[in-house]
Design a protein around this motif. Structure first.
Motif, mmCIF file in Angstrom:
data_model
loop_
_atom_site.group_PDB
_atom_site.id
_atom_site.type_symbol
_atom_site.label_atom_id
_atom_site.label_comp_id
_atom_site.label_asym_id
_atom_site.label_seq_id
_atom_site.Cartn_x
_atom_site.Cartn_y
_atom_site.Cartn_z
ATOM 1 N N PRO A 87 0.819 -1.222 0.000
ATOM 2 C CA PRO A 87 0.000 0.000 0.000
ATOM 3 C C PRO A 87 0.846 1.263 0.000
ATOM 4 O O PRO A 87 1.863 1.361 0.705
ATOM 5 C CB PRO A 87 -0.814 -0.125 1.291
ATOM 6 C CG PRO A 87 -0.887 -1.592 1.548
ATOM 7 C CD PRO A 87 0.427 -2.147 1.084
ATOM 8 N N LEU A 88 0.414 2.245 -0.801
ATOM 9 C CA LEU A 88 1.170 3.481 -1.009
ATOM 10 C C LEU A 88 0.261 4.684 -0.777
ATOM 11 O O LEU A 88 -0.930 4.648 -1.093
ATOM 12 C CB LEU A 88 1.722 3.487 -2.427
ATOM 13 C CG LEU A 88 2.455 4.737 -2.935
ATOM 14 C CD1 LEU A 88 3.647 4.335 -3.785
ATOM 15 C CD2 LEU A 88 1.520 5.611 -3.777
ATOM 16 N N GLY A 89 0.833 5.758 -0.217
ATOM 17 C CA GLY A 89 0.069 6.980 0.025
ATOM 18 C C GLY A 89 0.961 8.199 -0.040
ATOM 19 O O GLY A 89 2.026 8.181 -0.671
ATOM 20 N N ALA A 90 0.549 9.287 0.634
ATOM 21 C CA ALA A 90 1.311 10.536 0.594
ATOM 22 C C ALA A 90 1.070 11.339 1.854
ATOM 23 O O ALA A 90 -0.009 11.297 2.451
ATOM 24 C CB ALA A 90 0.918 11.365 -0.625
ATOM 25 N N PHE A 91 2.101 12.080 2.251
ATOM 26 C CA PHE A 91 1.952 13.094 3.291
ATOM 27 C C PHE A 91 1.295 14.314 2.652
ATOM 28 O O PHE A 91 1.652 14.708 1.536
ATOM 29 C CB PHE A 91 3.303 13.502 3.865
ATOM 30 C CG PHE A 91 4.109 12.369 4.419
ATOM 31 C CD1 PHE A 91 3.573 11.489 5.340
ATOM 32 C CD2 PHE A 91 5.431 12.185 4.039
ATOM 33 C CE1 PHE A 91 4.323 10.447 5.866
ATOM 34 C CE2 PHE A 91 6.203 11.151 4.544
ATOM 35 C CZ PHE A 91 5.641 10.274 5.462
ATOM 36 N N LEU A 92 0.376 14.935 3.360
ATOM 37 C CA LEU A 92 -0.309 16.112 2.818
ATOM 38 C C LEU A 92 -0.405 17.177 3.903
ATOM 39 O O LEU A 92 -1.188 17.067 4.839
ATOM 40 C CB LEU A 92 -1.709 15.732 2.324
ATOM 41 C CG LEU A 92 -2.569 16.859 1.755
ATOM 42 C CD1 LEU A 92 -1.874 17.543 0.590
ATOM 43 C CD2 LEU A 92 -3.934 16.336 1.325
ATOM 44 N N SER B 221 3.604 19.406 -1.082
ATOM 45 C CA SER B 221 2.874 18.157 -0.864
ATOM 46 C C SER B 221 1.559 18.155 -1.631
ATOM 47 O O SER B 221 1.124 17.115 -2.140
ATOM 48 C CB SER B 221 2.619 17.934 0.630
ATOM 49 O OG SER B 221 1.738 18.908 1.161
ATOM 50 N N SER B 222 0.917 19.315 -1.770
ATOM 51 C CA SER B 222 -0.325 19.396 -2.540
ATOM 52 C C SER B 222 -0.074 19.099 -4.017
ATOM 53 O O SER B 222 -0.885 18.440 -4.682
ATOM 54 C CB SER B 222 -0.959 20.776 -2.385
ATOM 55 O OG SER B 222 -1.309 21.033 -1.040
ATOM 56 N N SER B 223 1.061 19.562 -4.537
ATOM 57 C CA SER B 223 1.415 19.282 -5.930
ATOM 58 C C SER B 223 1.625 17.792 -6.138
ATOM 59 O O SER B 223 1.167 17.212 -7.139
ATOM 60 C CB SER B 223 2.681 20.045 -6.313
ATOM 61 O OG SER B 223 2.481 21.449 -6.250
ATOM 62 N N VAL B 224 2.327 17.162 -5.211
ATOM 63 C CA VAL B 224 2.571 15.721 -5.322
ATOM 64 C C VAL B 224 1.252 14.956 -5.301
ATOM 65 O O VAL B 224 1.013 14.059 -6.127
ATOM 66 C CB VAL B 224 3.505 15.243 -4.194
ATOM 67 C CG1 VAL B 224 3.560 13.714 -4.138
ATOM 68 C CG2 VAL B 224 4.904 15.811 -4.385
ATOM 69 N N VAL B 225 0.370 15.305 -4.388
ATOM 70 C CA VAL B 225 -0.917 14.612 -4.290
ATOM 71 C C VAL B 225 -1.755 14.835 -5.545
ATOM 72 O O VAL B 225 -2.392 13.905 -6.063
ATOM 73 C CB VAL B 225 -1.675 15.066 -3.027
ATOM 74 C CG1 VAL B 225 -3.127 14.592 -3.047
ATOM 75 C CG2 VAL B 225 -0.966 14.541 -1.780
ATOM 76 N N ALA B 226 -1.761 16.057 -6.070
ATOM 77 C CA ALA B 226 -2.519 16.346 -7.292
ATOM 78 C C ALA B 226 -2.040 15.492 -8.455
ATOM 79 O O ALA B 226 -2.847 14.932 -9.217
ATOM 80 C CB ALA B 226 -2.407 17.826 -7.629
ATOM 81 N N LEU B 227 -0.733 15.353 -8.601
ATOM 82 C CA LEU B 227 -0.184 14.568 -9.706
ATOM 83 C C LEU B 227 -0.361 13.075 -9.468
ATOM 84 O O LEU B 227 -0.514 12.305 -10.427
ATOM 85 C CB LEU B 227 1.285 14.920 -9.907
ATOM 86 C CG LEU B 227 1.527 16.367 -10.370
ATOM 87 C CD1 LEU B 227 3.010 16.704 -10.364
ATOM 88 C CD2 LEU B 227 0.938 16.608 -11.752
ATOM 89 N N GLY C 71 -6.678 22.344 7.938
ATOM 90 C CA GLY C 71 -7.765 22.835 7.096
ATOM 91 C C GLY C 71 -7.350 22.943 5.639
ATOM 92 O O GLY C 71 -8.137 22.623 4.727
ATOM 93 N N TYR C 72 -6.107 23.381 5.399
ATOM 94 C CA TYR C 72 -5.608 23.457 4.020
ATOM 95 C C TYR C 72 -5.422 22.061 3.438
ATOM 96 O O TYR C 72 -5.698 21.819 2.256
ATOM 97 C CB TYR C 72 -4.286 24.222 3.986
ATOM 98 C CG TYR C 72 -4.419 25.677 4.371
ATOM 99 C CD1 TYR C 72 -4.991 26.588 3.493
ATOM 100 C CD2 TYR C 72 -3.987 26.126 5.614
ATOM 101 C CE1 TYR C 72 -5.108 27.939 3.844
ATOM 102 C CE2 TYR C 72 -4.101 27.468 5.975
ATOM 103 C CZ TYR C 72 -4.677 28.365 5.082
ATOM 104 O OH TYR C 72 -4.797 29.678 5.434
ATOM 105 N N ALA C 73 -4.930 21.134 4.264
ATOM 106 C CA ALA C 73 -4.779 19.758 3.802
ATOM 107 C C ALA C 73 -6.130 19.169 3.433
ATOM 108 O O ALA C 73 -6.279 18.489 2.406
ATOM 109 C CB ALA C 73 -4.094 18.916 4.875
ATOM 110 N N ARG C 74 -7.148 19.431 4.245
ATOM 111 C CA ARG C 74 -8.494 18.928 3.963
ATOM 112 C C ARG C 74 -9.024 19.512 2.657
ATOM 113 O O ARG C 74 -9.709 18.830 1.883
ATOM 114 C CB ARG C 74 -9.415 19.253 5.140
ATOM 115 C CG ARG C 74 -10.892 18.984 4.888
ATOM 116 C CD ARG C 74 -11.173 17.560 4.450
ATOM 117 N NE ARG C 74 -10.886 16.588 5.504
ATOM 118 C CZ ARG C 74 -11.025 15.279 5.326
ATOM 119 N NH1 ARG C 74 -11.416 14.794 4.133
ATOM 120 N NH2 ARG C 74 -10.755 14.451 6.304
ATOM 121 N N GLN C 75 -8.704 20.767 2.392
ATOM 122 C CA GLN C 75 -9.148 21.407 1.146
ATOM 123 C C GLN C 75 -8.613 20.646 -0.076
ATOM 124 O O GLN C 75 -9.353 20.389 -1.037
ATOM 125 C CB GLN C 75 -8.656 22.860 1.121
ATOM 126 C CG GLN C 75 -9.091 23.654 -0.095
ATOM 127 C CD GLN C 75 -8.567 25.088 -0.060
ATOM 128 O OE1 GLN C 75 -8.083 25.560 0.960
ATOM 129 N NE2 GLN C 75 -8.658 25.777 -1.184
#
Length: 632
Positions: free
Chosen positions: A260-265, A271-277, A302-306
């Motif tokens: 299983p793979l995920g990301a820090f946000l 980190s938002s750029s990585v998650v978006a891609l 709150g920004y991470a949740r956004q």
């Protein structure tokens, strides 16, 4: 992701006790709970602890080459191993596994030390070549994966992924290096150029060592460097398209895993750029996680949740209490050497949260260093313009006097905190940047050192290696040199050390797509206005990511993981602050003036000045020395 350790005899190839190598590996068992192995031959022993990520059952280590003439222990991931395997197979190589370890062995046998330039990834490995009777130690370009080594009195060299692997060997001396203490007080960590223990070295990022029996200990050889000396040509639109291609390539290549793979946000740009891609190329929701604080001013969840809502990620968050300072001893054990970046605590907590659901997590580390994302980069560029207008002979007395007279106003708005700016302008570009990057300035260090320690330190100052690195940088400008120093000094010493130790402490593999070397080399060639513009850092990256991220994510002030240590030392840790100067380990060294440390603690507790970073440094130093059993 794994842990490695070993013993190599430079002199007569004496027998190596497998139990000794096993003890070294057991000290870093957290790095590899899924498997272990030891291999020995006359004059050499290799050990491995495995965290299974790719080819879960088929790539045990130590691993022998197909012909049995080379043995490997490897920590890391090679992201282009499938392409390399196909190239090597066409040249006649045979493979029996589906993993990347066997590819490294085949690449070594085909290309020798030149194999390194073909490996895309993060790695620290050791290959013993039975035919050549050599031990090849190598570390990845940017130093994502660590490698410690030390020559011993019996003619052997020991190595390992963490210092605790070396301290498990009974012949390693535990004597502190006073120059490493000066480095630590300067930066908040012991940089790769030194170790807290005399005689222990760290193989620098982008370097290798080739050890031979019956030969002296050689110097490490640099096999990769980044140059800021060239400037990329092309329209902004073309460079934006190239950057996006490199970002996509870096992210997608690091999404390969059999677990299983995920990301820090965090909700920041990187980190938002990585998650978006990741979301763009993933058929299922990306697993993301974030850590917040129960102090509203420090909480970014709150920004991470956004971003999580925008990309429909499988998101989890957890709040860290202000009272999380009880983990101090855990942090000291985790890092071995003293390490005072207080963001290590939330980094560890987010790694713990991630590990509950994934074994691999992508992070956003590296973009600030590569693309000039820190406020200090904007200041460096602006200050260098002024330095270019006024000669040092004029600047030093004028701005030096202003800096000396201006109060240290930690309580004031940023625009009114001019003391550090004046002192920076009074110095050369290199000296000014070192001051902006350092944690404890030289005048404060001198105030707390004892006369005995000042004699041990001599003329050495912790800023000197960074200043020299900047002077020798393949670069055109002060901003270039600052970023070069960040990539070669700050990044491996602080950021990558923090992420490696915090993630491996919970057996989690952290991957840094924004440190793909092709992306780093591209960023180093960008014209300065595409890095910093109109007071903004990472200008081109933010422009590139506008199609993915809203403006309130792209252009809000950078915060990062902030730990409320200033409040801790005025509240629940006030007694600790008062006692730091007389801490058991620190007191035994005789390095510090306890009265001066007590005055610094009292001023902080009273709210007159913010000395929390220095107090945290001293507290972590005391804990680390105590755990290592170091003699001063």
């Amino acid at each position: 992701m794994c842990g490695i350790a070993g013993i190599f005899h430079l002199s007569t190839p004496k027998p190596v006790d497998p139990a000794r190598v096993e003890r070294m590996c057991d000290a870093i068992a957290h790095r590899g709970p899924d498997g272990k192995g030891v291999w020995t031959a006359p004059g050499v022993g290799l050990g491995h602890r495995r965290l299974s990520i790719i080819d879960l059952a088929g790539s045990p280590q130590p691993m022998a080459s197909t012909d049995g003439r080379a043995m490997l222990v490897f920590n890391g991931e090679i992201y282009n191993y499938r392409e390399l395997r196909e190239e090597l197979r066409k040249g006649g190589a045979m493979f029996h596994t589906d993993g990347d370890s066997e590819v490294i062995l085949a690449a070594w046998q085909r290309w020798g030390v030149d194999c390194l330039s073909r490996l895309h990834g993060m790695f620290a490995f050791a290959i013993y070549d039975l035919g050549q009777r050599t031990l090849f130690l190598a570390r990845d370009r940017l130093g994502v994966k660590p490698l410690f080594l030390a020559p011993l009195a019996d003619g052997s060299v020991i190595f390992g992924s963490e210092l605790k692997a070396l301290t498990a060997h009974p012949l390693l001396r535990r004597e502190a290096d006073p120059l490493a203490v000066e480095d630590y007080l300067t930066w908040g960590y012991v940089p790769d150029s030194r170790s807290i223990l005399k005689g222990v070295q760290k193989l620098p990022g982008g370097h290798y060592l080739l050890l031979r029996h019956d030969a002296p200990m050689p110097q490490s050889v640099q096999w990769w460097d980044v140059s800021f000396a060239e400037r990329r040509k092309g329209s902004t639109a073309d460079l934006e398209a190239e950057l996006l291609h490199l970002l996509r390539q870096a992210v997608t290549s690091r999404m390969a895993a059999d677990v299983p793979l995920g990301a820090f946000l965090s909700g920041g740009v990187d980190s938002s750029s990585v998650v978006a891609l990741m979301a763009e190329s993933s058929a299922s929701p990306v697993k993301t996680c974030s850590i917040g604080f129960d102090v509203a001013a420090l909480d970014e969840t709150g920004y991470a949740r956004q971003i999580a809502d925008r990309y429909h990620t499988d998101h989890r968050s957890r709040t860290v209490s202000q009272n999380d300072f009880t983990a101090i001893d855990d942090l000291a054990a985790m890092f071995d050497e003293p390490f005072a970046d207080a963001s290590a605590l939330p980094t560890w907590r987010v790694c713990q949260l991630a590990r509950e659901n994934v074994t691999v997590a992508l992070s956003g580390d590296g973009a600030d260093e590569a693309l000039a994302g820190y406020r200090r980069h904007v200041f460096q560029r602006n200050e260098d313009r002024l330095r270019g207008l006024l000669p040092l002979g004029l600047r030093r007395p004028v701005f030096g006097a202003l800096g000396a007279a201006y109060p240290k106003a930690d309580w004031a708005p940023r625009a009114l905190r001019a003391k550090s700016t004046f002192l920076s302008l009074a110095a050369s570009s290199e000296e000014g940047y070192a001051r902006s990057l350092s944690v404890t300035p030289p005048e404060l260090r001198d105030r707390i050192y004892s006369p005995d320690f000042q004699r041990l330190r001599g003329d050495y100052r912790g800023e000197q290696p960074l200043e020299e690195l900047m002077r020798r940088a393949p670069a055109r400008s002060g901003l270039d040199r600052a970023q070069y120093a960040d990539l070669k000094f700050w990044l491996p010493g602080d950021i990558l050390t923090k992420v490696d130790r915090a993630s491996m402490a919970v057996s989690l593999e952290a991957r840094e797509p924004l440190l793909d070397h092709r992306l780093i080399e591209f960023a180093a060639s960008l014209p300065e206005p595409l890095r910093t513009q109109a007071g903004q850092g990472k200008w081109l990256m933010k422009r590139t990511m506008r199609r993915y991220l809203p403006d309130d994510i792209l252009y809000r002030p950078k915060q990062g993981f902030v730990t409320p240590i200033a409040e801790w030392f005025r509240g629940p840790l006030a007694a600790e602050a008062r006692a730091i100067g007389e801490g058991a380990a620190l007191a035994r060294t005789g390095w510090f003036e306890s009265g001066a440390v007590a005055e610094i603690a009292a001023a902080h507790i009273a709210g007159r000045v913010d000395n929390s970073r220095l107090l945290w440094q001293l507290l972590m130093l005391d804990r680390s020395l105590g755990r290592l059993g170091v003699a001063g």
